[in-house]
Motif scaffolding. Structure first.
Motif: not given
Length: 878
Positions: A107, A458, A465, A486, A488, A500-503, A547, A551
């Motif tokens: 990541n 991130r 989290k 986020h 989930e 990054y894949n989750d920022n 992103a 979702s």
């Protein structure tokens, strides 16, 4: 069958000494193996070539990739049956060619090198080579981030010692002993086959320096930044006995920090000192932050209509002073700033920088009349501000170490290593931040905090989290979800500009906006406690990745909302609009980077907004700047190819810095900048490959007649200019200062003073290239002469003041060549000591000297305590 050579040696030992235990039952101490490997293995990174080959994935990055090679040489046998090495690589690895190893992108920049299933251990003294191919190119030796980490399941991770950086004793700069020096200008130095950039060798620098004009000014009367008007009289004032301060209309304590700087230079308050009369009178016809200064045989008098003006008047005394003599000339100065916004942005999120660094920077910003500190406190790699009731933000988000679960710290991005207490980690406590705010206030500087969102977030996402997990374990589901950032169940696959894949904060969750409101309330309270109200906040809002598409929460929102949002690509702008509303409700003005601000609906935004334009000059960056300024927003020029201080000063692989917008961005280039007229630079600047370019500032419309781009509306002006120091590979305070100084001098000059040689902006629109002829030969000659004077002032007046303040400024690399067996040298900053190393000894160069072998050359600091980076000069063959 023996697993490896180490097991074979164990068998031999058992036979020799009659040991009855079977080898298959011998347990390997994995921690001992990891420790031994980390302490003794040699790892070397080698750039093979930036030239694309058939190994490059043509579907990625237009087929551009570089060929890297890792050499691993263990000093002792490695007996464990697998090996994991984690390392930071700026761009993702595409493919690997190795008999023993694979490389996986984790990541961000984090990768894992792992042994294959048939791994049989490593033998001492044998070198194992891994070839791999990576997106784009690597043009600097500092791209190879340090602190490779050895780890096996069930062991403590260890930094591989050979991959740590070192501090060079002569220069004080970081060294990268694990990186093989770049040598080939064609295969290693160039970005593409069309790249015309030239390596800044000593010989080429000599040629460039030869073209510089000689200074023709009086150094004693030189002042940075240049005043609006100055009249010089004969004579000077001796300040060795100090100053006797007389203040009218203002509390002396409000000027304490300006007086403190005089003391730092050796000028103290004394009853027997020179009379210094300071008068604040709001009725005076003097512009805000402007001042009038007169020095004569009777003493010094400064008048202003604002505290800021009086403060800057005192700073001008410090600027005029020669610290070797403690004298200043007789002058009459009438001065005021060109821009109201004169800023410096410092990123303390990617790599932390100490409170003392920030305080020192504030002092120097004030000394040169900069008035806005944009403090970048939150990004993917770190959250740096203590927030009440949200301890995870700093307990986890302020640290990078080795914890793949991220329950103790963030992943070790940017070569952070394993130590959560290292200098790249940390945060400002509430007390620290209040002290920074108060110190800035005392220096007439407004702090504009920034905690980047919704992208570049991130660190806060991971922290929330962890908060969610903690509170769920405590059985408090409502509190756990209160500030969650986020979804989930979001399965969107995306990659940010930093991979990054989750920022990215989810723009459809009300808990995201609850988090923003909570943080804003806490930051506002800190400002109130410090006595500097929070009146402007920088959202960031830049580089938001794609992103939210998958979702479920966003899909539901897009299907049913009364905001007019129907597409996922509208959500970034919607987030900014919502945050701007949250800020407005708290009496806080909105600021953000131009790309995020451009995605908003103008009618949904507050009437006031600040936009920092970071479009590149050679990629038509003026167009976005003009559009946002024409909206009526405050546009702050932040053009990367000239105002980003994280870029190298010169085009040399050993220079520190990223280079995505510019291979060389030195102090002279920033001095040349005409921020009021962005498109004109096509006449004399080049793009990032040193190729000519064209800018188009004429009115452009699409097929439906909608204006796409065009010139500024008549009378519209930019609000100011800002320098930027991003800190991805700036891992200590000294390196941060090295990148900022002396470029900050030119930033201050362009922020405060509009020179006569600047080309007036054409509100009718025009196109520019190297033949358009708006920047006349006369103006160029005037600019170059004033640069020569400016460089003389830096070298022979201002650097000594930086040394008194313990600022780690950059020394330029000298020019040098060998002609007919004699070494010639020159410097872009006249007056600095030049040295050459011949017969192993450093010697001072003052005139051409005979040599018969290659030599190294360098410059010394004013006080002689530190050397600049050295260059090799080769004797011509034949």
């Amino acid at each position: 069958m023996m697993k490896n050579a180490f097991a074979l040696s164990l068998l031999a030992s058992s036979l020799l000494f009659g040991c009855s235990e079977p080898v298959s039952n011998v347990k390997i101490d994995k921690q001992a193996e990891v420790d031994k490997f980390a302490d003794s293995a040699k790892i070397e990174f080698e750039l093979v070539s930036n030239v694309p080959s058939d190994k490059c994935d043509s579907a990625r990055t237009d087929g551009n990739c570089f060929h890297g090679r890792l050499h691993i040489t263990p000093a002792a046998d490695y007996a464990a049956d697998d090996l994991h090495i984690y390392f930071s690589q700026i761009n993702p690895v595409q493919s690997v060619a190795s008999e023993h190893f694979t490389i996986e992108h984790i990541n961000g920049d984090l990768h894992r090198l792992q042994t294959k299933a048939d791994f049989n251990g490593l033998q001492a003294g044998q070198t194992y080579t891994i070839d791999y191919w990576v997106d784009f190119w690597t043009l600097s030796e500092t791209d190879a981030l340090p602190n490779y980490i050895a780890h096996l399941d069930g062991t403590e991770a260890r930094v591989i010692v050979s991959t740590q950086t070192q501090i060079d004793a002569e220069t004080g700069l970081e060294r990268y002993p694990f990186v093989k020096s770049f040598a080939d200008e064609t295969t290693q130095f160039k970005r593409t086959k069309d790249d015309a950039t030239q390596w800044a060798t000593a010989e080429r620098l000599y040629q460039r320096n030869e073209k510089l004009s000689a200074s023709d000014h009086q150094l004693a009367t030189a002042l940075i930044p240049t005043p609006s008007q100055v009249i010089v009289s004969t004579g000077s004032i001796d300040l060795q006995q100090g100053i006797k301060l007389n203040v009218t209309g203002v509390d002396k304590t409000q000027l304490a920090m300006a007086i403190k700087r005089l003391q730092q230079l050796g000028i103290s308050e004394s009853d027997s000192g020179v009379e210094l009369n300071l008068t604040l009178d709001a009725s005076l016809a003097i512009a805000n932050e402007g001042y009038q200064l007169k020095s004569s045989e009777q003493g010094i008098a400064i008048a202003a209509s604002s505290i800021g003006g009086l403060f800057y008047g005192v700073q001008s005394i410090a600027g005029l002073v020669d610290v070797t003599k403690l004298t200043m000339p007789h002058v009459n100065i009438d001065d005021a700033p060109h821009y109201g916004f004169r800023g410096m942005m410092v990123d303390v999120a990617r790599n932390f920088h100490s409170k003392q660094f920030v305080l020192d920077l504030i002092e120097q910003m004030a000394a040169y009349k900069l008035n806005k500190l944009h403090l970048h406190l939150g990004d993917d790699e770190g959250w740096r501000l203590e927030i009440n009731d949200l301890p995870e933000l700093t307990d986890i988000g302020s640290k990078r170490c080795f914890d793949l679960t991220e329950q103790r710290c963030l992943l070790p991005q940017l070569g952070a290593g394993v130590d959560p207490t290292s200098v790249v980690n940390g945060y400002y406590s509430r007390e620290d931040y209040i002290e920074i705010l108060q110190y800035a206030d005392q220096h007439q500087i407004q702090v504009i905090p920034s905690l980047d969102m919704p992208g570049h977030s991130r660190s806060s996402i991971v922290a929330m989290k962890a908060r969610y997990k903690r509170l769920m374990a405590e059985g408090d589901e409502q509190a756990a979800k209160q500030y969650l950032l986020h979804d989930e169940n979001d399965t969107t696959v995306y990659s940010s500009i930093q991979y990054y894949n989750d920022n990215t904060i989810n723009a459809c969750m009300e808990s995201s906006y609850a988090f923003v409101a909570k943080v804003m309330d806490e930051v506002k309270a800190l400002h109130a406690e410090a006595g500097q109200p929070l009146t402007r906040y920088h959202i960031g809002a830049d580089e938001t990745a794609g992103a939210w598409v998958e979702s479920p929460i966003c899909q539901a929102f897009l299907a049913n909302n009364d905001e007019g949002i129907t597409k996922a690509e509208q959500l970034g702008g919607y987030f900014v609009e919502r945050v701007a509303k949250i800020l407005s409700e708290r009496g806080i003005e909105t600021a953000g980077w131009s790309d995020g601000m451009s995605h908003t609906r103008f009618e949904k935004m507050p009437s006031f907004a600040q936009a920092n334009s970071w479009g590149l000059t050679y990629w038509q960056g003026h167009q976005v700047a003009h559009k946002l300024a024409n909206n009526g927003w405050d546009l702050v020029v932040s053009s990367p190819d000239v105002t980003y201080f994280d870029f190298p000063y010169e085009a040399d692989p050993k220079e520190h810095g990223y280079y995505w917008a510019s291979r060389h961005s030195n102090t002279e280039k920033l001095f040349q900048f005409m921020p009021d007229n962005l498109p004109v630079h096509a006449e004399f600047w080049l793009d990032r490959q040193d190729l000519p370019y064209q800018t188009d500032d004429t009115l452009q419309k699409d097929e439906q007649g909608k204006v796409v781009s065009g010139p500024l509306k008549a009378g519209v002006r930019f609000a100011g200019i800002q320098g930027q120091l991003w800190s991805e590979n700036t891992r200590n305070d000294d390196l941060a200062e090295y990148k900022i100084f002396p470029r900050l001098f030119a930033l201050a000059e362009r922020a405060w003073h509009s020179p006569e040689w600047a080309v007036a902006y054409d509100y009718n629109g025009a196109t520019f290239d190297q033949n358009s002829g708006r920047f006349s030969a006369e103006k160029r000659q005037q600019r170059d002469q004033l640069w020569a004077n400016f460089a003389d002032t830096i070298a022979n007046k201002e650097l000594a003041k930086l040394e008194l303040a313990d600022i780690f400024y950059r020394l330029p690399t000298p020019g040098a060549k060998v002609v007919d067996g004699q070494l010639h040298m020159n410097s872009p900053y006249p007056g600095l000591t030049m040295q050459y190393r011949y017969n192993e000894q450093w010697q001072q160069w003052t005139a051409p000297v005979a040599i018969d072998s290659d030599v190294e050359v360098r410059l010394l600091s004013v006080n002689g305590d530190r050397a600049g980076r050295k260059l090799l000069v080769k004797v011509p063959k034949g």
